[in-house]
Design a protein around this motif. Sequence first.
Motif, PDB file in Angstrom:
ATOM      1  N   ALA A   8      20.931 -37.595  -5.796  1.00 15.35           N
ATOM      2  CA  ALA A   8      20.828 -37.782  -4.350  1.00 15.35           C
ATOM      3  C   ALA A   8      20.285 -36.513  -3.696  1.00 15.35           C
ATOM      4  O   ALA A   8      19.329 -36.563  -2.904  1.00 15.35           O
ATOM      5  CB  ALA A   8      22.197 -38.148  -3.781  1.00 15.35           C
ATOM      6  N   VAL A   9      20.869 -35.381  -4.045  1.00 11.08           N
ATOM      7  CA  VAL A   9      20.450 -34.125  -3.420  1.00 11.08           C
ATOM      8  C   VAL A   9      19.002 -33.786  -3.786  1.00 11.08           C
ATOM      9  O   VAL A   9      18.173 -33.476  -2.922  1.00 11.08           O
ATOM     10  CB  VAL A   9      21.391 -32.974  -3.837  1.00 11.08           C
ATOM     11  N   GLY A  10      18.709 -33.894  -5.088  1.00  8.68           N
ATOM     12  CA  GLY A  10      17.362 -33.542  -5.543  1.00  8.68           C
ATOM     13  C   GLY A  10      16.308 -34.454  -4.950  1.00  8.68           C
ATOM     14  O   GLY A  10      15.234 -33.996  -4.529  1.00  8.68           O
ATOM     15  N   ALA A  11      16.599 -35.753  -4.905  1.00  7.16           N
ATOM     16  CA  ALA A  11      15.622 -36.701  -4.374  1.00  7.16           C
ATOM     17  C   ALA A  11      15.412 -36.465  -2.882  1.00  7.16           C
ATOM     18  O   ALA A  11      14.274 -36.506  -2.383  1.00  7.16           O
ATOM     19  CB  ALA A  11      16.088 -38.127  -4.629  1.00  7.16           C
ATOM     20  N   THR A  12      16.511 -36.180  -2.167  1.00 13.71           N
ATOM     21  CA  THR A  12      16.376 -35.912  -0.731  1.00 13.71           C
ATOM     22  C   THR A  12      15.496 -34.691  -0.501  1.00 13.71           C
ATOM     23  O   THR A  12      14.554 -34.722   0.306  1.00 13.71           O
ATOM     24  CB  THR A  12      17.768 -35.661  -0.106  1.00 13.71           C
TER      25      THR A  12
ATOM     26  N   GLY B  28       9.689 -29.645   3.217  1.00 13.58           N
ATOM     27  CA  GLY B  28       9.834 -28.812   4.403  1.00 13.58           C
ATOM     28  C   GLY B  28      11.103 -27.988   4.388  1.00 13.58           C
ATOM     29  O   GLY B  28      11.542 -27.531   3.343  1.00 13.58           O
ATOM     30  N   TRP B  29      11.708 -27.830   5.569  1.00  9.40           N
ATOM     31  CA  TRP B  29      12.867 -26.944   5.671  1.00  9.40           C
ATOM     32  C   TRP B  29      14.089 -27.547   4.989  1.00  9.40           C
ATOM     33  O   TRP B  29      14.947 -26.814   4.493  1.00  9.40           O
ATOM     34  CB  TRP B  29      13.163 -26.598   7.127  1.00  9.40           C
ATOM     35  N   VAL B  30      14.176 -28.875   4.937  1.00 14.21           N
ATOM     36  CA  VAL B  30      15.306 -29.498   4.238  1.00 14.21           C
ATOM     37  C   VAL B  30      15.280 -29.072   2.783  1.00 14.21           C
ATOM     38  O   VAL B  30      16.284 -28.631   2.215  1.00 14.21           O
ATOM     39  CB  VAL B  30      15.226 -31.042   4.336  1.00 14.21           C
ATOM     40  N   ASP B  31      14.091 -29.184   2.203  1.00 11.82           N
ATOM     41  CA  ASP B  31      13.918 -28.804   0.799  1.00 11.82           C
ATOM     42  C   ASP B  31      14.318 -27.350   0.582  1.00 11.82           C
ATOM     43  O   ASP B  31      15.090 -27.024  -0.316  1.00 11.82           O
ATOM     44  CB  ASP B  31      12.446 -29.031   0.430  1.00 11.82           C
ATOM     45  N   ARG B  32      13.806 -26.477   1.456  1.00 12.96           N
ATOM     46  CA  ARG B  32      14.093 -25.047   1.285  1.00 12.96           C
ATOM     47  C   ARG B  32      15.591 -24.786   1.410  1.00 12.96           C
ATOM     48  O   ARG B  32      16.175 -24.061   0.608  1.00 12.96           O
ATOM     49  CB  ARG B  32      13.313 -24.232   2.315  1.00 12.96           C
TER      50      ARG B  32
ATOM     51  N   THR C 271      20.694 -31.174 -12.496  1.00 13.77           N
ATOM     52  CA  THR C 271      20.116 -32.492 -12.209  1.00 13.77           C
ATOM     53  C   THR C 271      19.326 -32.449 -10.906  1.00 13.77           C
ATOM     54  O   THR C 271      18.232 -33.018 -10.826  1.00 13.77           O
ATOM     55  CB  THR C 271      21.234 -33.538 -12.109  1.00 13.77           C
ATOM     56  N   ALA C 272      19.880 -31.785  -9.904  1.00 16.54           N
ATOM     57  CA  ALA C 272      19.176 -31.712  -8.620  1.00 16.54           C
ATOM     58  C   ALA C 272      17.811 -31.047  -8.810  1.00 16.54           C
ATOM     59  O   ALA C 272      16.808 -31.511  -8.264  1.00 16.54           O
ATOM     60  CB  ALA C 272      20.018 -30.936  -7.607  1.00 16.54           C
ATOM     61  N   ARG C 273      17.764 -29.982  -9.606  1.00 15.26           N
ATOM     62  CA  ARG C 273      16.491 -29.296  -9.831  1.00 15.26           C
ATOM     63  C   ARG C 273      15.501 -30.193 -10.559  1.00 15.26           C
ATOM     64  O   ARG C 273      14.337 -30.282 -10.191  1.00 15.26           O
ATOM     65  CB  ARG C 273      16.723 -28.032 -10.664  1.00 15.26           C
ATOM     66  N   ILE C 274      15.989 -30.866 -11.608  1.00 18.31           N
ATOM     67  CA  ILE C 274      15.101 -31.731 -12.391  1.00 18.31           C
ATOM     68  C   ILE C 274      14.555 -32.850 -11.520  1.00 18.31           C
ATOM     69  O   ILE C 274      13.348 -33.114 -11.502  1.00 18.31           O
ATOM     70  CB  ILE C 274      15.867 -32.325 -13.591  1.00 18.31           C
ATOM     71  N   VAL C 275      15.452 -33.507 -10.790  1.00 20.00           N
ATOM     72  CA  VAL C 275      15.040 -34.658  -9.987  1.00 20.00           C
ATOM     73  C   VAL C 275      14.076 -34.223  -8.887  1.00 20.00           C
ATOM     74  O   VAL C 275      13.063 -34.883  -8.638  1.00 20.00           O
ATOM     75  CB  VAL C 275      16.285 -35.360  -9.397  1.00 20.00           C
ATOM     76  N   ARG C 276      14.373 -33.084  -8.277  1.00 17.76           N
ATOM     77  CA  ARG C 276      13.483 -32.603  -7.216  1.00 17.76           C
ATOM     78  C   ARG C 276      12.085 -32.352  -7.773  1.00 17.76           C
ATOM     79  O   ARG C 276      11.075 -32.783  -7.187  1.00 17.76           O
ATOM     80  CB  ARG C 276      14.037 -31.320  -6.617  1.00 17.76           C
TER      81      ARG C 276
END
Lengths: 322, 319
Positions: free
Chosen positions: B132-136, B142-146, B190-195
């Motif tokens: 969820a976090v990575g996909a978001t 943008g700034w959300v990602d950062r 997982t968040a890093r991989i998914v992102r």
Amino acid sequence: MARLAGRRALFAVPVVLVVTFGVFAIAAASPFDPVKAYAGTAALGADQETLDRLRDNLGVDRSFVVRWWDWLTAALTGDLGHSPVMRQPVTEVIGERLVWSALLCAVAFTVAVLAGTLLGVLAARRPGSMLDRAVTSLAYLLEAAPVFWIALLAVWLFALQWDVLPAGGLTDTASARVTPGQVASHLVLPAGVLAVSQLPWFTLYVRQGVGDALAEDPVRGARARGIGEGTVLFGHALRSGLLPVLTLIGSRVPELITGALLVETVFSWPGIAAATVEAATAVDFPLLAALTVLATAAVLAGNLLADLLYGLFDPRVKLSEM
Amino acid sequence: MADIAAKKPEQPEQPEQPERSRKAATAAGAEDTGAVWRAHGTDRRSTRTLRLRVSAALLTLTVLAVLLVPPLVQLDQQAVDLAAKLQPPSWAHPFGTDDVGRDLLLRCVYGLRVSLLVGVAAALTATVVGTAVGATAGALGGWVDRAVMRAVDTVSSVPHLLLGIFIVAMFRPGVWPVVISVALTHWLSTARIVRAEVLSLRSRPYVDAAVSGGASRWRVAVRHLLPGVLPQAALAAVLMVPHAMWHESALSFLGLGLPTHTASLGNLIQEARGSLLAGQWWPTLFPGLFLIVPTLAVAGLAGAWRERINPRRRSELML
């Protein structure tokens, strides 16, 4: 160089701040009651009035943001609070124990790097040979084995079966003073086990790096010029193969801390990691919070070291551009 | 390698990656690169197939033992037999007995069951959170990602076991605090991989086509991006199970994990410390082996799987 280090260290400050805040937020969300923790068993017999006064004195009813701020400003002046379990100031606990942990980790890490490099080079020299297979299999096996399990088996073998090394502690129980000889003999097992737990990673990476380097042109050129195998291996292949490993050394701090937490506990080593476990078991929040933040700072310092080493050892990277 | 490219460029590699994913990467990565330079030597293909088969067999055996033994075998793992306490391994008790005469093989199977359940629960939670976090982060950019990736970096700078210890200490040991503390320390990879995967998918033509066809942001994320990252997330979840089991064992061993009546492998090793100091090695040795076998089996399978889906990508996904 110094400027870069300074700038990167500045980047670490917000991270540490956020971690301290997070530590207080988690504590505020948990059912942990600082008053009961402070009073200990005395809280059972105490009347409500005393407890309320204690609650007031400790400032428990204020929001955790306020308590966090108080803690932070006090911490900046060098006051990390009082540890109820150790019955002394947190800074004193850290000061007394940090030396032993640093000694343990430094010895273990050095042994792991040296042995890992040697094994990795030997394994990479003849890929697919018996030696290579043995080293690789052993590395995978050790990687999968829990470090506390290895530690316990080591105690059984060396301290109980063969009776050649002490099973734990810093000195013999009969000894009143801490002598270097005593410490050295008590250091062998914990440092050895911690080194073994860090060894597979180095071995596999060095094996990979040296193996890659052996297939590259400089090595072929060196061999074509008739340079001896030893010089080719250690002078050429190892130098370029070790580069990626060297830069990752700083980033091994979390694994080292994890290993130290378990090894120090098994061997009753009077270090800071063992204190962390004791603090957690007894829910000693001031000590636990300080140690968590300290460990984070160590990890960040390790990352900084990794960056600096990278720039220092790889001439293609200019530090001014980082 | 999208992950590396998207990260701070000055990082030599990803130093703050969590330990087990790096461990898995070492396991698979070192071996795979070995394939490149090991042009001669023994037949790699047969060794590899053998390893795959052995891993699969061991894992099947583990899962079968955990699933079938408790309902099928009418034996009480808690059955105390003081007359037969601390017996070394024999035909009647292949793993020996513990200090109150309980059969260790049975105890280990039940312990593995507990550890595996906790591991799977924690890995699933971590994967859901991480995906969820990575996909978001990847989809919004943008700034959300950062901000999200900064948060991920911050959490991963606390050593995982220490953070786990802190959470369990504050919430008192128990099954749920352990599951949550392991999950909270494991979603980062997982968040890093998914992102990274979402970032690479986002620039594909079919996503552009969907956007120009008028698909809403939500629809693009759920229908076009999420299915693409699910295989990676599933692989990450499977790889996480042994690590979560390891984490649970370490917490239990430190006395900060599961309560002793739901004995996990870590509890078994902890309980065996007394007998170990009296010279009995078997109550310590066997629970540890039960931890090692599934770890190696999963690592072996994951290596084979990665090679199969993309032999050239090597371990970069998990590195």
